[in-house]
Enzyme design. Structure first.
Site, PDB file in Angstrom:
ATOM      1  N   GLU A   1       0.428  10.633  -8.656  1.00  0.00           N
ATOM      2  CA  GLU A   1      -0.744  11.012  -7.634  1.00  0.00           C
ATOM      3  C   GLU A   1      -0.082  11.195  -6.056  1.00  0.00           C
ATOM      4  O   GLU A   1      -0.568  10.798  -5.242  1.00  0.00           O
ATOM      5  CB  GLU A   1      -2.006   9.835  -7.648  1.00  0.00           C
ATOM      6  CG  GLU A   1      -2.487   9.510  -8.863  1.00  0.00           C
ATOM      7  CD  GLU A   1      -3.822   9.017  -8.898  1.00  0.00           C
ATOM      8  OE1 GLU A   1      -4.081   8.687  -7.807  1.00  0.00           O
ATOM      9  OE2 GLU A   1      -4.584   9.408  -9.821  1.00  0.00           O
TER      10      GLU A   1
ATOM     11  N   GLU B   1      -3.088   9.371 -16.854  1.00  0.00           N
ATOM     12  CA  GLU B   1      -3.774   7.949 -16.752  1.00  0.00           C
ATOM     13  C   GLU B   1      -5.250   8.525 -17.147  1.00  0.00           C
ATOM     14  O   GLU B   1      -5.745   9.714 -16.850  1.00  0.00           O
ATOM     15  CB  GLU B   1      -3.987   7.878 -15.127  1.00  0.00           C
ATOM     16  CG  GLU B   1      -3.263   6.637 -14.817  1.00  0.00           C
ATOM     17  CD  GLU B   1      -3.124   6.431 -13.388  1.00  0.00           C
ATOM     18  OE1 GLU B   1      -4.293   6.339 -12.606  1.00  0.00           O
ATOM     19  OE2 GLU B   1      -2.069   6.706 -12.745  1.00  0.00           O
TER      20      GLU B   1
HETATM   21  C1  GAL Z   1      -5.287   6.081  -9.853  1.00  0.00           C
HETATM   22  C2  GAL Z   1      -3.746   5.528  -9.442  1.00  0.00           C
HETATM   23  C3  GAL Z   1      -3.555   4.148 -10.070  1.00  0.00           C
HETATM   24  C4  GAL Z   1      -4.761   3.318  -9.716  1.00  0.00           C
HETATM   25  C5  GAL Z   1      -6.175   4.048 -10.511  1.00  0.00           C
HETATM   26  C6  GAL Z   1      -7.418   3.095 -10.678  1.00  0.00           C
HETATM   27  O1  GAL Z   1      -5.867   7.105  -9.048  1.00  0.00           O
HETATM   28  O2  GAL Z   1      -2.965   6.426  -9.925  1.00  0.00           O
HETATM   29  O3  GAL Z   1      -2.526   3.501  -9.390  1.00  0.00           O
HETATM   30  O4  GAL Z   1      -5.108   2.984  -8.506  1.00  0.00           O
HETATM   31  O5  GAL Z   1      -6.193   5.130  -9.966  1.00  0.00           O
HETATM   32  O6  GAL Z   1      -8.478   4.005 -11.317  1.00  0.00           O
END
Ligand code: GAL
Length: 812
Positions: free
Chosen positions: A407, A482
């Protein structure tokens, strides 16, 4: 004193300690440290402290920032004269400076990177020497709890003057089939003696045992290559070895081999380096996902931060192995080490146990996410970090992708592709065998040209974009780097149950119906749909496998996520809630994202993921629990997670209907169940046949405690751990869901209570405390033996009004 720039960056940031220079007395050889505390490494000074909100906005509420010193006396014998002695630090948070006999000899800025310092020129043989390491961990440098200290192992390696450079070994398998394999081994040999030498180098390949050590006779061996090395010279040797009918490394059968590089001089062996590796073939296909040894393997992955719950960041092999065992039970076959390189031993475990790994380097490049984070080091250090990272980890068969970052703000900036290409070129120059990826939050970075800088593209939380991405990039493989970010507190259920993902909040807990998430995220089901409708996607990495310290979204201290979490209407509600609280010091210490809570107890969605990832395992899981005296006569929805395709639910013997999973449905729901105490039973079916059953009953009051150790026999080495679960049960031995009695643990015998926890994200009891409330029936005690102990240890748990329990642990 020659200060390196990384020493100067941070020390004026509160509450860091003395400015560099003021505390240098601790570096000196003569300093009397006899009054200092004696401790074992790995060590995390944050986790052993009481919870305190030292600084507003720092997540985790443990004091991990500031300056610290570690010292060690090193006695060298006269025989060490002429030997090369190297200090290897697997991880130090952070900005470390290493002093040998009072002299600054090296250090490293990035706390997640391993580094080496050559101490040869400074140490004196036949004398006492001093080693001192100064750390300066700046506040405002991490989005999660990083820990502080020498939190990974530290090694001292002695070799002769003619030696193999272990960190330059490169073993890979360019040709792999069931019939034969080619193993390519590159070794570097150095001569640090004052004269020229004639060195003979050869390589042997062995099968590896469970520990990665060579066993049996060599399967292949090279001829000796002889080379004249001038003083100070370093020579690289390339070998190719052929194996027939090789045992392949795979997630199902992770066979390993060892390449042994031997260097000798005049027929006498001078050094040897053993490099465990695996023979396997990996490929990403744009239209068919990830292939391992020629077959498609869907990536059933989780993202994992590096902390180990109540143990903090201090690495412990058994604690990590336990996490992997629990993940394996759920069907996980892949990890993403978000957002930094892991402890080296974690990759030993994934090699040994058969997980594939996306190894990630950074959470920031040039642009800050926090004022003191890695962005300030990026210009000077990113090349050294990237090279060291790949050299350290490239021999692990489990590593399948290099992720250069997560990100990154650069994804949406003009300079993004240039920064990404620069890192990718560095990585490729150290390892041409694996592809590069990033975790992208920015939808447009999949279309604006940035995507061409990586070999495999990862989207964070974008299942609705998979199809469009694939149409625009038909030759670029894609996966969910993710996914989900569903939040919940284990065993908490809030009513009414809504499908609004911003719902489910009561107090500082999130309801466990697995429907709630921040605005950018979703329930697991939404991602499953995205994966199933787009088979070219290689799989997903759920945020996260386990809860972690810090980042307690939606209750972060700076309240930004509390606001972000909600839709506009809910945001207004949140604003009211915050106004009522009158403080931004929200109580949560740890995240709500985990499929497992911080103590490693299963939340409900464990069974949802298991039903998807282990479809062959008959399973049926009911939620919520059935202890709702205040809800008699009220609608109390029941959800069932099953690997079957259909199920019938019964309340006190009455059928509440038989339901079938529709297309794109992953759970069965009975939304209008009216609560009455008694028994809920589910009978699940697969293709019309009986498949699995389970039940949930209204329990009696809490009466007894139970203790169960994950392993009742452990090594008495001061490192091996037993994880013991305390359960609050009724007279019939059933866990009493909402019970939260205060428990006291006591140890009898040569052991130590290392930590306790209960998985409650709002519990501020120190992890070192022997007293702790159970949270929804459960608590955890972590116990180890004193090194060398031969007698057993008894762990006892007591609570007022409940019958106590004991468990006996034996040394092995
Ligand atoms: C993402 C980020 C993670 C964590 C996650 C929580 O955007 O890459 O590190 O913060 O959100 O939803």
């Amino acid at each position: 004193m020659d200060f390196r720039p990384w020493l100067l960056k941070t020390s004026d940031a509160p509450p860091a300690g003395p400015a560099p220079g003021e505390d240098l007395v601790y570096a000196s050889r003569a300093f009397d440290d006899s009054g200092w505390r004696l401790l074992d490494l790995p060590h995390d000074w944050g986790v052993e402290s009481p919870f305190v909100q030292a600084l507003p906005g720092e997540t985790g509420k443990l004091p991990w920032h500031g300056v610290a010193w570690y010292r060690k006396r090193l006695h060298l014998t006269a025989a060490d004269a002429g030997r090369r002695i190297v200090l290897e630090v697997d991880g130090a948070l952070s900005n470390s400076a290493v002093f040998c006999n009072g002299r600054l000899v090296g250090g490293w800025a990035y706390g997640y990177m391993s580094f080496q310092v050559d101490l040869t020129g400074c140490l004196q043989a036949g004398a006492d020497n001093s080693l001192a390491i100064r750390l300066d961990n700046p506040a405002g440098s991490s989005r999660w709890y990083p820990g502080g200290g020498l939190y990974r192992h530290v090694w001292l390696t002695r070799t002769g003057a003619v030696h193999v450079l272990a960190d330059q070994q490169f073993v890979h398998t360019p040709e792999v089939s069931a019939e034969k394999a080619t193993v390519a081994v590159r070794s570097a040999v150095a001569n640090s003696s004052p004269g020229p030498v004639k060195a003979a180098v050869e390589v042997e390949i062995f099968r590896a045992d469970a520990q990665g050590r060579p066993v049996g006779a060599p399967l292949a061996r090279t001829r000796e290559l002889v080379h004249h090395l001038k003083p100070g010279a370093l020579q690289t040797f390339d070998f190719n070895l052929k194996l027939s009918r090789p045992a392949l490394w795979d997630v199902k059968s992770p066979h390993r081999h060892v390449a042994v590089t031997l260097v000798s001089q005049g027929g006498r062996l001078r050094d040897r380096v053993d490099t465990p590796f695996g023979i396997r073939q990996i490929a990403f296909k744009a239209d068919d996902g990830f292939h391992l040894n020629g077959r498609r393997v869907a990536l059933k992955g989780v993202c994992m931060h590096h902390d180990l719950g109540a143990l903090g960041a201090a690495f412990n092999v058994r604690a990590a192995e336990r996490q992997l065992e629990l993940l394996r039970e759920m069907g996980v076959n892949a990890l993403r080490t978000s957002h930094n390189p892991p402890a080296p031993e974690l990759l030993e475990l994934t090699d040994r146990m058969g997980f594939v790994v996306i190894n990630e380097l950074f959470d920031t490049w040039t642009q800050a996410k926090k004022p003191q984070d890695y962005h300030q080091h990026f210009p000077a250090w990113s090349e050294a970090d990237a090279r060291t990272w790949v050299r350290r980890d490239r021999n692990h068969p489990s590593v399948i992708l290099w992720s250069t970052g997560n990100e990154l703000h650069e994804l949406g900036m003009k300079m993004g592709p240039a920064v990404s290409n620069r890192l990718a070129n560095i990585v490729r120059s150290e390892d041409p065998t694996r592809l590069i990826t990033v975790g992208a939050h920015d939808v447009e970075s999949g279309f604006n040209g940035f995507q061409k800088t990586v070999g495999v593209f990862g989207y964070n939380y974008k299942p609705h974009e998979y199809a469009r991405f694939h149409r625009a990039n038909p030759t670029l493989p894609l996966y969910g780097s993710e996914t989900a970010s569903t939040v919940s507190s284990r065993g908490e259920y809030h009513f009414p149950v809504t499908d609004d993902k911003a719902g489910g909040l009561t107090g500082y807990h999130v309801s466990s119906y697995d429907l709630y998430s921040p605005w950018w995220a979703s329930s697991p089901d939404v991602e499953f749909r995205g994966q199933d409708q787009n088979r070219f996607v290689a799989g997903e990495f759920v945020w996260t496998g386990f809860d972690y310290l810090g980042e307690p979204t939606p209750f972060n201290d700076d309240a930004t996520n509390l606001f972000n979490f909600h839709t506009p209407e809910a945001r207004a509600r949140a604003a009211e809630e915050l106004a009522r609280l009158g403080t931004l010091q929200l109580p949560s210490r740890s995240s709500y994202f985990g499929i497992f809570d911080l103590a490693g107890f299963k939340k409900d969605r464990f069974w949802l993921y298991q039903s998807r990832w282990r479809p062959e395992l008959p399973s049926a899981h009911i939620l919520p629990h059935w202890n709702w005296p205040e809800r008699v006569g009220q609608v109390t929805p029941v959800h069932v997670y099953t690997s079957g395709d259909e199920a019938e639910l019964f309340l006190n013997g009455r059928s509440l209907g038989r339901r079938k999973k529709g297309d794109g449905e992953y759970r069965l729901r009975w939304n209008d169940v009216v609560y009455e105490p008694g028994e809920l039973t589910v009978v699940a079916y697969w293709k019309g046949q009986d498949w699995a059953r389970s039940r949930v009953v209204t329990t009696g009051p809490a009466q007894l405690l139970q203790l169960a150790a994950d392993r009742a026999e452990i090594r008495a080495d001061g490192r091996d751990l037993s994880f013991i679960t305390a359960t609050v049960v009724d007279q019939a031995g059933r866990a009493v869901p909402r019970s939260k009695p205060r428990l006291t643990f006591t140890i009898d015998g040569p052991g130590e209570l290392v930590a306790t926890d209960n998985g409650d994200p709002t519990d501020h009891t120190s992890f070192k405390s022997a007293q702790r409330h159970a949270f929804n029936a459960l608590a955890l005690a972590i116990v180890k033996f004193k090194p060398g102990a031969t007698q057993p240890v008894t762990l006892k748990v007591t609570a007022e009004g409940l019958a106590p329990a004991e468990v006996l642990l034996h040394p092995r």
